[in-house]
Write an enzyme that holds these catalytic residues in place. Structure first.
Site, short mmCIF file in Angstrom:
data_model
loop_
_atom_site.label_atom_id
_atom_site.label_comp_id
_atom_site.label_asym_id
_atom_site.label_seq_id
_atom_site.Cartn_x
_atom_site.Cartn_y
_atom_site.Cartn_z
N GLY A 279 7.28 30.65 9.21
CA GLY A 279 6.60 30.24 10.44
C GLY A 279 5.99 31.47 11.11
O GLY A 279 5.67 32.45 10.43
N ASN A 280 5.87 31.39 12.43
CA ASN A 280 5.20 32.50 13.14
C ASN A 280 5.92 33.83 12.97
O ASN A 280 5.31 34.84 12.62
CB ASN A 280 5.10 32.16 14.63
CG ASN A 280 3.99 31.16 14.89
OD1 ASN A 280 3.06 31.03 14.09
ND2 ASN A 280 4.08 30.45 16.01
N GLY B 8 8.41 34.61 10.80
CA GLY B 8 8.63 34.96 9.41
C GLY B 8 7.38 35.51 8.73
O GLY B 8 7.42 36.55 8.07
N ASN C 235 17.44 31.61 16.47
CA ASN C 235 18.20 31.39 17.71
C ASN C 235 19.09 30.16 17.65
O ASN C 235 18.79 29.26 16.86
CB ASN C 235 17.21 31.24 18.88
CG ASN C 235 16.82 32.57 19.46
OD1 ASN C 235 17.66 33.46 19.58
ND2 ASN C 235 15.56 32.70 19.83
N HIS D 33 21.66 37.86 23.52
CA HIS D 33 20.22 37.62 23.59
C HIS D 33 19.99 36.39 24.45
O HIS D 33 19.93 35.28 23.98
CB HIS D 33 19.69 37.39 22.17
CG HIS D 33 18.20 37.27 22.12
ND1 HIS D 33 17.36 38.16 22.73
CD2 HIS D 33 17.39 36.37 21.52
CE1 HIS D 33 16.11 37.81 22.51
NE2 HIS D 33 16.10 36.72 21.78
N1 LIG Z 1 16.04 36.95 17.92
C1 LIG Z 1 14.93 36.97 18.62
O1 LIG Z 1 14.73 37.82 19.45
C2 LIG Z 1 13.89 35.92 18.37
C3 LIG Z 1 12.57 36.11 18.80
C4 LIG Z 1 11.62 35.13 18.50
C5 LIG Z 1 11.99 33.98 17.82
N2 LIG Z 1 13.28 33.83 17.44
C6 LIG Z 1 13.73 32.65 16.70
O2 LIG Z 1 13.22 32.74 15.37
C7 LIG Z 1 13.11 31.43 14.82
C8 LIG Z 1 11.73 31.25 14.21
O3 LIG Z 1 10.75 31.24 15.21
P1 LIG Z 1 9.23 30.90 14.84
O4 LIG Z 1 8.42 31.09 16.06
O5 LIG Z 1 8.85 31.61 13.59
O6 LIG Z 1 9.36 29.35 14.52
P2 LIG Z 1 8.44 28.49 13.54
O7 LIG Z 1 8.71 27.08 13.87
O8 LIG Z 1 7.04 28.99 13.58
O9 LIG Z 1 9.03 28.81 12.08
C9 LIG Z 1 10.26 28.38 11.64
C10 LIG Z 1 10.13 28.07 10.16
O10 LIG Z 1 11.41 27.78 9.61
C11 LIG Z 1 11.19 26.85 8.57
N3 LIG Z 1 12.44 26.22 8.16
C12 LIG Z 1 13.13 25.20 8.73
N4 LIG Z 1 14.22 24.91 8.00
C13 LIG Z 1 14.24 25.76 6.95
C14 LIG Z 1 15.11 25.96 5.86
N5 LIG Z 1 16.21 25.22 5.70
N6 LIG Z 1 14.80 26.91 4.95
C15 LIG Z 1 13.69 27.67 5.09
N7 LIG Z 1 12.82 27.53 6.11
C16 LIG Z 1 13.10 26.60 7.03
C17 LIG Z 1 10.18 25.88 9.16
O11 LIG Z 1 9.56 25.12 8.16
C18 LIG Z 1 9.23 26.85 9.87
O12 LIG Z 1 8.15 27.22 9.03
C19 LIG Z 1 13.45 30.47 15.96
O13 LIG Z 1 14.81 30.08 15.88
C20 LIG Z 1 13.22 31.32 17.20
O14 LIG Z 1 13.94 30.86 18.31
C21 LIG Z 1 14.23 34.77 17.70
#
Ligand SMILES: NC(=O)c1ccc[n+]([C@@H]2O[C@H](COP(=O)([O-])OP(=O)(O)OC[C@H]3O[C@@H](n4cnc5c(N)ncnc54)[C@H](O)[C@@H]3O)[C@@H](O)[C@H]2O)c1
Length: 309
Positions: free
Chosen positions: A11-12, A14, A121, A176
């Site tokens: 996703g965004n 990754g 998260n 966090h």
């Molecule tokens: N730790 C931090 O500081 C921080 C900062 C930003 C985002 N995040 C977290 O990171 C995560 C991702 O955020 P994002 O903006 O990329 O979200 P996103 O929705 O753009 O991407 C998430 C991806 O995970 C995939 N996914 C779902 N289940 C899956 C599985 N079983 N195996 C593989 N892939 C799978 C989805 O298809 C999607 O492409 C969220 O949980 C967000 O809250 C954490």
């Protein structure tokens, strides 16, 4: 450079992480895995096609399975879903815990020596899920939060003081979430306490803005959350490990008595090198900062207790 870094979740966060890893040539191969058919393959190919322009030789590929990830040195986990209407925090917690659990089991099977960097998260709890499910030692399971929160804090300070971001040193510790603890007593401008340059009201406002840094971006984007700074933060952790830099960065680590706390992930100053977590630095905190850290720990323990493993 290490041989292979896998990013789970294309996703965004990754996909941007994979792109930054490749552009910095931190691994010979960068593998993106996602459950959506075609998306990791398409994004991986697109990134690889930028290599002759950006001049990197890290091969980026995408997959829906874990075969291609086998033997990864580092695995960054960003898989998860965002909260949907009608979903409680506990629902989200257990949905993402289920996803992270499934991912962690695959990582354990295919890359038993990997160092995991959790990004999904709720961060501190998802790192706990990965630690428990894999049975990896704490040296090989870390959470990314403090580097991002600290970067936000430093960027706001650099802007307010009109100085280079390079000259702001700081650490944001704790969980966090809105209980994170920016350590003002160790915030400096090239080694000079920041309190000599900014009055308390302005500094308090910056600390507050840092605590709400994630929400500020969500408010603008409306349909998603931050990913440029989060991916940069995850990559900084990968870089410290891949290049054995022994960097001291604020990361979520599994505490075993440090700061008087045990059996939880909390943001603390960590030394990162090729072995992963190579040490936790215990620094003196003011009474207020210690109280805030304990309050933050309590906020992490609550969802930890609610998660079904
Ligand atoms: N730790 C931090 O500081 C921080 C900062 C930003 C985002 N995040 C977290 O990171 C995560 C991702 O955020 P994002 O903006 O990329 O979200 P996103 O929705 O753009 O991407 C998430 C991806 O995970 C995939 N996914 C779902 N289940 C899956 C599985 N079983 N195996 C593989 N892939 C799978 C989805 O298809 C999607 O492409 C969220 O949980 C967000 O809250 C954490």
């Amino acid at each position: 450079m290490v041989n292979k870094i896998t990013v789970v979740g294309a996703g965004n966060v990754g996909a941007t992480t994979a792109q930054r890893l490749a552009e910095k040539e931190l691994a010979r191969q960068v593998v993106m895995v996602d459950v959506i058919e075609g998306v990791p393959q398409g994004k991986g190919l697109d990134q690889w096609e930028s290599a002759p322009i950006e001049l990197f030789d890290s091969r980026v590929i995408g997959s829906n399975g874990y075969e291609e990830t086998a033997g990864s040195d580092i695995v960054v986990i960003t898989a998860g879903i965002a909260r949907k209407p009608g979903m409680s925090r506990d629902d989200l917690l257990n949905t993402n815990a289920g996803i992270v659990k499934a991912v962690a089991l695959e990582v354990k099977k295919t890359s038993p020596h990997a160092i995991i960097i959790m990004v999904s998260n709720p961060l501190d709890v998802m790192a706990y899920v990965a630690l428990k499910v894999t049975g990896f030692p704490r040296e090989r399971v870390l959470g990314m939060a403090g580097v991002l929160d600290t970067a936000r804090y430093r960027s706001f300070l650099a802007e307010a003081l009109d100085v280079s971001v390079r000259d702001i040193q700081a650490m944001v510790l704790g969980g966090h979430g809105d209980t994170m603890v920016p350590i003002v007593s160790y915030t400096t401008v090239s080694g000079i306490p920041v309190t000599q340059f900014i009055d308390k009201a302005k500094l308090d406002a910056i600390v507050d803005r840092t605590r709400n840094g994630g929400a500020e971006i969500v408010k603008y984007l409306k349909t998603g959350s931050a990913y440029y700074a989060p991916s940069a933060a995850a990559v900084q952790m990968c870089e410290a490990i891949a290049l054995d830099q022994k960097r001291v960065l604020p990361c979520a680590a599994w505490l075993q008595g440090e700061y008087g706390m045990k059996d939880l992930f909390l943001g603390v100053p960590c030394k990162l090198g090729r072995k992963g977590l190579e040490g936790i630095l215990e620094v003196e905190l003011s009474a207020d900062e210690r109280t805030a850290l304990e309050k933050s720990a309590a906020a992490v323990r609550e969802p930890m207790a609610a998660v079904k493993l």
